[in-house]
Each structure stands twice: as C-alpha cells, then as structure tokens.
Design a protein around this motif. Sequence first.
Motif, mmCIF file in Angstrom:
data_model
loop_
_atom_site.group_PDB
_atom_site.id
_atom_site.type_symbol
_atom_site.label_atom_id
_atom_site.label_comp_id
_atom_site.label_asym_id
_atom_site.label_seq_id
_atom_site.Cartn_x
_atom_site.Cartn_y
_atom_site.Cartn_z
ATOM 1 N N ALA A 21 -0.495 6.409 -7.470
ATOM 2 C CA ALA A 21 -1.406 7.548 -7.635
ATOM 3 C C ALA A 21 -2.844 7.160 -7.304
ATOM 4 C CB ALA A 21 -1.313 8.087 -9.057
ATOM 5 N N LEU A 22 -3.260 5.972 -7.738
ATOM 6 C CA LEU A 22 -4.619 5.522 -7.443
ATOM 7 C C LEU A 22 -4.868 5.445 -5.943
ATOM 8 C CD1 LEU A 22 -4.998 2.682 -10.102
ATOM 9 C CD2 LEU A 22 -6.341 4.785 -10.008
ATOM 10 N N ARG A 23 -3.908 4.914 -5.205
ATOM 11 C CA ARG A 23 -4.098 4.712 -3.781
ATOM 12 C C ARG A 23 -3.803 5.976 -2.952
ATOM 13 N NH1 ARG A 23 -6.991 1.027 -4.816
ATOM 14 N NH2 ARG A 23 -6.679 -1.175 -4.273
ATOM 15 N N GLU A 24 -2.735 6.685 -3.275
ATOM 16 C CA GLU A 24 -2.279 7.765 -2.407
ATOM 17 C C GLU A 24 -2.729 9.158 -2.856
ATOM 18 O OE1 GLU A 24 1.943 7.368 -2.043
ATOM 19 O OE2 GLU A 24 1.834 5.368 -1.136
ATOM 20 N N VAL A 25 -2.952 9.353 -4.151
ATOM 21 C CA VAL A 25 -3.376 10.671 -4.639
ATOM 22 C C VAL A 25 -4.886 10.716 -4.805
ATOM 23 C CG1 VAL A 25 -3.172 12.359 -6.501
ATOM 24 C CG2 VAL A 25 -1.160 11.033 -5.804
ATOM 25 N N LEU A 26 -5.442 9.742 -5.532
ATOM 26 C CA LEU A 26 -6.874 9.747 -5.830
ATOM 27 C C LEU A 26 -7.701 9.058 -4.756
ATOM 28 C CD1 LEU A 26 -6.533 8.850 -9.600
ATOM 29 C CD2 LEU A 26 -7.024 11.098 -8.648
ATOM 30 N N LYS A 27 -7.035 8.336 -3.853
ATOM 31 C CA LYS A 27 -7.703 7.641 -2.744
ATOM 32 C C LYS A 27 -8.739 6.635 -3.242
ATOM 33 C CE LYS A 27 -5.400 10.396 -0.017
ATOM 34 N NZ LYS A 27 -4.174 9.905 0.666
ATOM 35 N N SER A 28 -8.475 6.016 -4.388
ATOM 36 C CA SER A 28 -9.387 5.002 -4.908
ATOM 37 C C SER A 28 -9.306 3.746 -4.048
ATOM 38 C CB SER A 28 -9.031 4.653 -6.359
ATOM 39 O OG SER A 28 -9.810 3.573 -6.818
ATOM 40 N N THR A 29 -10.458 3.194 -3.740
ATOM 41 C CA THR A 29 -10.518 1.975 -2.920
ATOM 42 C C THR A 29 -10.860 0.745 -3.761
ATOM 43 O OG1 THR A 29 -12.849 2.395 -2.394
ATOM 44 C CG2 THR A 29 -11.187 3.262 -0.867
ATOM 45 N N LEU A 30 -10.950 0.896 -5.076
ATOM 46 C CA LEU A 30 -11.260 -0.251 -5.925
ATOM 47 C C LEU A 30 -10.153 -1.296 -5.836
ATOM 48 C CD1 LEU A 30 -12.556 1.501 -9.182
ATOM 49 C CD2 LEU A 30 -13.930 0.207 -7.534
#
Length: 588
Positions: free
Chosen positions: A219-228
Amino acid sequence: MQVFSFMSSSRRIQCLRIIIALGIFSTLVSVSRYQGSLEFSIDEDGQVQSVPEPVPEPEVYRTHHIATYNPEDIKPWTKEDAAALLTPEGQKIVQALTESPFKPPELLHQNNPHLLKDDYFSTLTKRLRVYRALWYELKGYYDELVATGKQEQLYEAPPSDIAPSLEFLQRIEQVTFPWIWKHHGTSYDLHRKLQNGGRGIVICVGDHHFRYARTSVKALREVLKSTLPIEIYYTGESDLSPENRAWFESFDDVRTIDITKVVDNDMVALKGWAIKPFALLLSRFSEAILLDSEAYFLSPPEVLFEDPGYKEVGTVFFYDRSLFPGAGGNKRAWMQRFLPTMSNHPPKTQWFNLRGDHEMESGVVAIDKMRHFLGLLAICKLNDLYEREQVTYVMTWGDKEAFWIALEMIQERYSFNRFRAGVIGNVGDAIPYNDDLPQEEVDRYLAGEILTETNPINREGKQTHRDSVNMDRVCGNQVHYDYKGRPLWWNTGVVRNKYIYKSPYLRYTAYMNDEDGFWDFDNSCLVQKHSNANKELEWDQRQTAFKILKADRDVVVEINNPSYMILELPRLVKSDGAKGGRGNSEAV
C-alpha cells in the motif's frame, strides 16, 4: 584525594561551597511539581496549556499537547559540579547513581540475582538526567577529537579539567546502555553515525505478521506512492524466513535487517514489543516513522514530518482510546514516586484524571532522532530486559507508554496530537464476523442485503430490511487523526475481526471520535453519545481505503496459502456513506 581532617578551615569552607553548588544533583532531594509558571493558553477541549513566551507558532498549542518543562528544573552541568566530583561526598553520589540496580542476594527470597531494587526507577530518573547534562557538556570535546580523527581515544588521557566528568559519563553508559558498545562504541559514535541519515520508515516484522506487513508495504508503494526508504527489522534467522525477506527486498529501497546483528542481544533478549524502540534507534535514518505491521495510512506518511507538533519539538505521538478507568492501579502515584519534577503534560493524561488506563498508541510514532537521541536511549532503557519484565510491562500495556514516560525521565519536550483514537468502519454492526453465524448470513452481507440505514437498496435495486443493524454505532478498526481532525491512519487490520477466519473486509464508510461515543470494547465499536456522532469518511479517503483492500486481496492471492481466506471485495458506492455520500465538514 584529600581528606577533610587535614584541610585548613578556609579549604573546608571552599569544599563545602563546591558541594552545595552541586545543582545537577539537587534532583536527589527535589520533590517539586511543575504547576506552570509560564504563559497560559486554553486548548479547544478546555484544558489549560502552559506555553513558552514568546510563542513561535501559537496555533500548535491548540492542535497539540506540547510537554513543556519549567526551565528551573533543567539542570546543566557546571564547573562546580565537575569540581565536586573530586570530593568524598561527590564520589558517594557517583556511587549511588552507578551501582548495581539489583537487590543484594541476602534480601532475595528466591535467590534471584536480577531482581530490581524497589526504588530503582527513581535512581534511573536521576541517572538519566545527570547523563543528559554530562553528555551535552562533553560533546564539544568529542567533536574536537572527531575533527582530528581521534574520536576512538575519547576516554584515553582527557584534559584534567574534564577527566572526572568524562569518567562519570563512561560509568553511567556502562551501567545503563551496555548493549551499545558491542557494535557502536560510545553513544557519541552512534549519534554521529546517524547524522545525515535522511528520513525513512521502520517496521518490525516476523513471519507471524508477515501477511499484514506485506499489505502495508504494498500500500505504501503502490497506493500511497510513498518514496520513503523502508527498513524491516526481525530477530534472528528463525523470525523472518529468507523467502519473506526476499519479497520485501523486491521493492525499491526496502531493506531487511536482523536486529540481533546491530545490538548486543545477549543483554537485552529482544522479542515482541521491545524490538520497536531499538529498531527505531538503530535504523540508519535521522528522522523516522515507526510503523506497526498492520497500520495503514489514508495519506502518504510523509505528512507527519510537516505536522506542526513535529516541527515544534520533533515528535508526533498519538493518543489511545478512553478505556478501563481505574484499571492497573494508581498510575499517578506510581509516576510521582520516580519523577521528582515533570512537565505540564502528565496532569492532562487519562491516568492523572482517572479516566482511562491507556495513554499512547505506538502503532505509529514519528521522531526526529537528532533532537531526541538521548530520549530514544531512555525509551530503549525502559524496554530493556529487566526493566520491561519487572516494571514497564507490569505497570503499562507493552512498549507504548515508555515513549513519553522516558522523555519525562530525561526531560525532553514531546508532542501529542490532541485527538484520541476513534473507530473507522461501518455505521451499525451489520457485519457478520462471529464463528457461530451461518454461512448464508455471511453471503447476504457480501451480496449487499444487510445494509446501513442510508442505503436500503441492494445491488439489484430491491428494498431490503436492516437485519442486525444498530444504527447508533460505528464498528471496525481503530482510527487516528491528523492535527486537523481528519482520519490519517488506522490499525488492527482490514477486516471486521482479524482473529476470525471468515471475517469480511470493512467498507470504511464512517468513523466516530472518542469523545462522541461510549466504547463497546469487546466488539470494537463506539456507541454514539448524541445524534450526528457518526461521521462520513470523505470520498477520496474511501477510495484510498478501497485500494488498500484490493492490495490486501492481491497479497492473499499471491501468498496462495489455504489458511488465508480470499475475501470478496465490498462495493465502493458513494451513497453507502454515513450521510448518503453528501460528505461532511466535521474535521477541524
């Protein structure tokens, strides 16, 4: 060292004056309580908040509870303190603060050599406060050594004027943080290593929670597009399988780390909740977000670094729910026994006001490690082996209260978002999740025949009845808010009851605030105190929640394990919301 009986009268007077000047040790006898000698403002919930003057960002003291200390209670290290270390009385104080924390064998009933003294936390508080003053006073000398590449000689032949203080610092580190030395040398070395580490996310995962963390990372990478960047911590080869580690590392900028390789685990015996603060401390990041494996965001987690409370003091802490008033004994009296002084925050807590037994939720913690490096050491200390087994986890529920209590002990300011945790999920309790419910009722729910009050029409457009619906409540997961009062993240999974095999996905249409409802803890519901307590989740956030459910379903399909049920996704229809899709403006 000279003895008093051989001193001249003037020398004796001078020595006594040095001892009296031991301001840093005044905490040994201080019993003052900070009542707020600074300027005052009033929180929106009516609580008095003392604030420094001038106020740099006045609004932050309305959206957050900022722990603020009386400046007179923060004792710096002085030359007089250093001189007093050479006196017999000064050495007695050094001995008192660095001696073994365990009771002597003759006082033990069962001959347990590792039973902490009854007043140990009081001594630990005094030790941490002295350590903080010493650490900052001597950091300049360490920095000078770094400039010439001689930092490894920190404790070797220091200048005579700082030698006693440096020896005292070393003794405190030996007795308080011995698990640092195996891999990092002194605490200064570890602090220096963490500089310029950027920002990132820390998650502690074992095979048992792998499925939840897999959804979270996806979810962090694919839904929210977080780059952290993300660091995944586990405890040894048997905790997280090579296959599961490989899956995490298939994502860009995700690393898995065996925490037993970066801390002396023979000393701390890390397991369960205790892993979290150590992972936070030892991660490479200068600023970090600690994230539970089953916590899911509705906005990119990067927003926490822009939170006004974070900018003000370097932390974002979240409150737990208002549960179990009076449970677990008198926590106020317990804290007062080992905190000679405290900030203005404890009097705001559920504990001090006898309204609940849970203060902080540690499912998400944002912290600036450069501003709170010593505080993080103190947090880890409260999660050390004997501390957690005999005190911290006995008096509190796991690791969570250790975060703010440790900062009280070492006197570092911290910030709580002022909203307490609520519930996010569905209006009413129409979701079948108990083991004894017939499969046909589960099928009716999934088909849209068991509905909320605002949508009495099923998929085929037929009017249906509202079986098992209690419209005075919101049931589901635990939700936490941003500083404006908008739902930000939730924990405890993505289904109605993660412990039930056939429990379906939540629809995430509504939420209710803690102060607006009464807790039905056993069923994870809030029952409204007044009409309109049910709030509709905004459409953009409902869409994000739905995408997270899709990510979770994809994870279950990928894992292809019969023990994980492949659930049907709920409908995403605007009119299913708590207010018929009209939205609301309840957020502050």
